[in-house]
Design an enzyme around this catalytic site. Structure first.
Site, short mmCIF file in Angstrom:
data_model
loop_
_atom_site.label_atom_id
_atom_site.label_comp_id
_atom_site.label_asym_id
_atom_site.label_seq_id
_atom_site.Cartn_x
_atom_site.Cartn_y
_atom_site.Cartn_z
N GLU A 144 23.04 -13.27 10.52
CA GLU A 144 21.60 -13.39 10.23
C GLU A 144 21.36 -13.44 8.71
O GLU A 144 20.49 -14.16 8.23
CB GLU A 144 20.84 -12.19 10.83
CG GLU A 144 20.77 -12.23 12.34
CD GLU A 144 20.33 -10.90 12.95
OE1 GLU A 144 19.76 -10.92 14.04
OE2 GLU A 144 20.60 -9.82 12.34
N ASP A 184 0.83 -1.21 0.00
CA ASP A 184 0.00 0.00 0.00
C ASP A 184 0.87 1.27 0.00
O ASP A 184 1.93 1.29 0.64
CB ASP A 184 -0.84 -0.06 1.29
CG ASP A 184 -2.00 0.91 1.27
OD1 ASP A 184 -2.10 1.70 0.32
OD2 ASP A 184 -2.80 0.86 2.22
N ASN A 217 -10.26 -3.86 2.90
CA ASN A 217 -10.05 -3.53 4.31
C ASN A 217 -11.25 -3.00 5.09
O ASN A 217 -11.08 -2.15 5.96
CB ASN A 217 -8.89 -2.56 4.43
CG ASN A 217 -7.57 -3.29 4.29
OD1 ASN A 217 -7.26 -4.17 5.09
ND2 ASN A 217 -6.81 -2.98 3.27
N ASP A 230 -11.50 -17.79 1.71
CA ASP A 230 -12.58 -18.71 1.38
C ASP A 230 -12.37 -19.32 0.01
O ASP A 230 -11.53 -18.87 -0.78
CB ASP A 230 -13.94 -17.98 1.46
CG ASP A 230 -14.04 -16.79 0.52
OD1 ASP A 230 -13.95 -17.00 -0.70
OD2 ASP A 230 -14.19 -15.65 0.99
C1 DGJ Z 1 -4.04 -4.94 5.22
C2 DGJ Z 1 -3.16 -6.06 4.78
O1 DGJ Z 1 -3.51 -7.23 5.41
C3 DGJ Z 1 -1.70 -5.69 5.06
O2 DGJ Z 1 -0.86 -6.77 4.74
C4 DGJ Z 1 -1.37 -4.47 4.26
O3 DGJ Z 1 -1.43 -4.77 2.90
C5 DGJ Z 1 -2.32 -3.34 4.60
N1 DGJ Z 1 -3.69 -3.74 4.49
C6 DGJ Z 1 -2.08 -2.15 3.71
O4 DGJ Z 1 -3.00 -1.17 3.89
#
Ligand code: DGJ
Length: 730
Positions: free
Chosen positions: A615, A368, A481, A535
């Site tokens: 590492e 993002d 999201n 899913d």
């Molecule tokens: C939610 C995702 O699960 C994260 O891995 C990441 O990509 C963020 N969103 C970015 O906004």
């Protein structure tokens, strides 16, 4: 033939290698369920349908004195609301006169090679030689309501799939208030239901409860399958465990609202139904229109959860995940999200990529923040053009430089969303789901685009395709999201708003189909704030899904454990992240973090530039190990050797190659003890009389010794230490 019909008995029998499903047309035309369970050789099992005149249990009008024939207690294939069956139903309609009863009776059937098709919906794929279909045509005598029940049979996979087509062949409209995909009625039995509940950053916890008198359900009304529940459940005997007991797995091939519900009726007969959640759902069928329900995958095992999960893992790999990825190892990737979040420049990404390339990491995924005015989560979503302030040479410039380092390049997108602070929202404020006159509920400062609208999908397809082309992307992570709320579409009239949530999902699938069709070689990774949309629907388009935003390896052990019941390991996105972990603050060794992430698609999500020389060497070896073990992990059989809900001292799991010549066992000490007891780990899936060597050591063990006497576990010092054992036939 896996499907047969005996006309004189009106008896349908479906066989898979280890299971049998039987049903029968009852005396008054109803399609009755007879049996689903361990394979029985061709026997008429209809003696299981037992009748008795019981008080307060009605019977169809024409049954009159035949009062034992009650829909209230008879086991059924597709029960309807309103005509004497008071249990949870599959179908609930309102006719034009306001009445709500329906009674479906058998009309005809058809058996054919190959699969039925569900236009617009994802489903299991199989060739004509791998699958057979049974279609049963049912009709309500008093209206134009007709239903075709589909039974898809994949005999060798021990899988039966179900879906149906509901059509209105009458003159007046019919409204569907509930149109589920399948029902399984059991003649008797004390069953448990195992469901997978959770929350953001802690998905797929395992919950096992007895199916009660009254209803027990798991479901989502969030518009997505959700973090909070998962559209996969198991019904099983009270005594069933990993290696024993009858169990039934039910998976919904769908990414929106769902309901999985079980109950035991008054005479102790369990019923299970699954389908689109009826809350908020209402679908109008005008004359001649039809509604197609999404598919449910059913599988049965008489040998416990291990075999049940095995059936599903194999089915997904062979018949559900995009074919072209079946034999392809996932590239080890580095994702910048937990390193930079929104705050990065081209220079910084390049230095991160350079460091990753030097470690043998194969793909750089830019998460993002690369587009529009995306410097925080409150702006930019919807504007799929590169942010030149951050990336002055654009997507193509950055991609070229990264590819020159020998790595593939990938990008993050979140097509379904828009921020109010975006050019897209300013130009088209009406494109999001919203109710006129009502201020919408916000989540992460974003609104949901109306995926039902063609112009929305076209805009997304064009603008994101352009970005993918510019980036020459080999990988795209499709994120999502928030949950849906204020579900109202400007495209639909008032009396059809109950269709919006499902039409959203249909629009989503259409767009995913277009993208994955145009870019079949891109590795697509599904995501919804981690595993909020993990899913089978998404997995038909995208071979892997980011499993959780919780990257703490110890927490991941239980998230991955829960996920493994229903989904193959090759679909589980898993990364090594920083220590102390960003979500929990827990410190875990690099070795353990990597061994846990190897039970998935494996990648890194940490600032590899900060690693010291030793590492870095370790990471190089881990990448090589994953490349070496990748095939067993992706294609092998998976065994849960411990249950993290019961064993708080250590966790272990195992992969075994299909030919049983190789195995990888992972062991993590969760809780170090003073003066610890010696432990032997009874591993699984080897050939008894074959000789194996562990980690190339001198000593040789037979498969039976390792499986029955056990593999001696080392005494490790310190919480969260781990080790894995590579076992190879000699
Ligand atoms: C939610 C995702 O699960 C994260 O891995 C990441 O990509 C963020 N969103 C970015 O906004």
């Amino acid at each position: 033939m896996s499907i047969s019909y005996i006309a004189e008995k009106k008896l349908f029998t479906i066989h898979t290698v280890h299971s049998t499903w039987q049903m029968k047309v009852g005396r008054y035309g109803h399609l009755l369920h007879v049996y689903y369970g361990k394979r029985t050789e061709d026997t008429d099992l209809s003696y299981l349908i037992r009748e008795m005149d019981r008080g307060f249990c009605g019977y169809p009008y024409e049954a009159r004195d035949d009062r034992g024939y009650s829909l209230d207690t008879l086991p059924q294939e597709y029960p309807c609301f309103g005509a004497g069956d008071y249990r949870t139903a599959c179908l609930h309609v309102i006719h034009a006169d306001g009445s709500q009863a329906a009674e479906l009776r058998y009309v005809s059937h058809r058996i054919y090679e190959g699969r039925y098709s569900l236009p617009g919906l994802p489903s299991v794929r199989a060739s004509d030689t791998e699958a057979q279909t049974l279609e049963i045509f049912l009709r309500d005598r008093n209206s134009g309501l007709e239903v075709i029940l589909y039974y898809g049979v994949l005999e060798q996979s021990d899988v039966i799939t179900r879906a149906c087509r509901i059509q209105n062949s009458g003159e007046a409209p019919i409204r569907l208030l509930r149109a589920l995909s399948c029902c399984v009625d059991f003649a008797d039995g004390d069953l448990d239901m195992i469901s997978f509940y959770g929350r953001h950053s802690m998905e797929r916890n395992v919950q096992r409860l007895p199916v009660p008198h009254g209803r027990l359900s798991s479901g989502s009304t969030r518009g997505t399958s959700s973090h909070q529940a998962n559209p996969f459940v198991i019904l099983c005997d009270r005594s069933a465990g990993e290696e024993q007991g009858n169990c039934y797995g039910m998976t919904f091939v769908y990414s929106g609202n769902f309901l999985a519900e079980a109950e035991v009726n008054q005479v102790n007969q369990p019923r299970f139904v699954m389908g689109i959640h009826p809350d908020g759902f209402c679908w109008t069928l005008e004359k001649g229109e039809e509604f197609i329900t999404p598919e449910v995958i059913l599988t049965y095992s008489s040998d416990g959860f291990e075999a049940l999960s095995g059936n599903l893992h194999d089915l997904y790999r062979e018949h559900l995940l995009p074919r072209q990825f079946r034999d392809r190892r996932h590239p080890v990737l580095l994702n910048n999200w937990e390193v930079t979040e929104f705050d990065f420049t081209e220079e910084e990404l390049l230095s991160l990529a350079e460091s990753a390339a030097d470690l043998g990491i194969e793909l750089f995924a830019m998460d993002d923040g690369w587009f529009g005015d995306r410097n925080r989560d409150g702006s930019g979503l919807g504007d799929w053009t590169v942010n030149r302030e951050k990336l002055p040479s654009g997507l193509s410039g950055l991609s070229k430089k990264i590819r020159k380092m020998g790595m593939q390049f990938g990008i993050w997108i979140e097509p379904e969303m828009v921020n109010e602070d975006s050019d897209l929202y300013r130009a088209h404020p009406d494109w999001c789901l919203h109710i006129p006159g009502r201020r919408p509920n916000l989540e992460r400062c974003q609104l949901v685009l109306d995926m039902f609208r063609r112009e929305v999908r076209d805009y997304l397809f064009d603008s994101i395709s352009k970005a993918i082309d510019e980036a020459a992307a080999s990988y795209v992570k499709w994120d999502m999201n928030r949950s849906l709320s204020d579900v109202w579409s400007a495209e639909l009239p008032a009396d059809r708003q109950g269709e919006t949530a499902h039409r959203y999902v249909l629009g989503l699938y259409e767009l995913m189909d277009r993208f994955t069709g145009k870019y079949p070689d891109i590795l697509w990774e599904g995501c919804s704030g981690g595993g909020g949309r993990f899913d089978a629907g998404i997995l038909c388009y995208m071979p892997q899904i980011w499993c959780s935003d919780d990257t703490d390896a110890i927490e991941r052990i239980s998230i991955q454990y829960g996920t493994s019941f229903g989904y193959p390991i090759c679909s589980v996105g898993a990364h090594v992240s920083a220590s102390p972990n960003l979500q929990t603050g827990r410190s875990i060794s690099l070795k353990t973090r990597a061994e846990v992430a190897m039970a998935g698609t494996f990648g890194y999500e940490m600032d590899v530039r900060t690693l010291n020389g030793e590492e870095r060497e370790q990471v190089r070896r881990q990448v090589q190990e994953y490349q070496k073990y990748g095939d067993i992990i992706r294609q092998g059989n998976y065994y849960r050797l411990t249950n993290p809900y019961e064993n708080h001292v250590y966790a272990a799991w195992q992969f075994v190659s299909k030919d049983q010549t190789e195995s990888l066992v992972s062991f993590v000490l969760l809780h170090a003890e003073a003066n610890p007891p010696f432990r032997q780990l009874r591993i699984r899936g080897l050939k008894e009389d074959v000789r194996y060597r562990i980690n190339e050591e001198e000593r040789v063990y037979t498969g039976s010794a390792l499986m029955y006497a056990g593999l001696p576990l080392p005494v490790l010092w310190g919480d969260y230490q781990s080790t894995h054992f590579y076992i190879r036939q000699i």
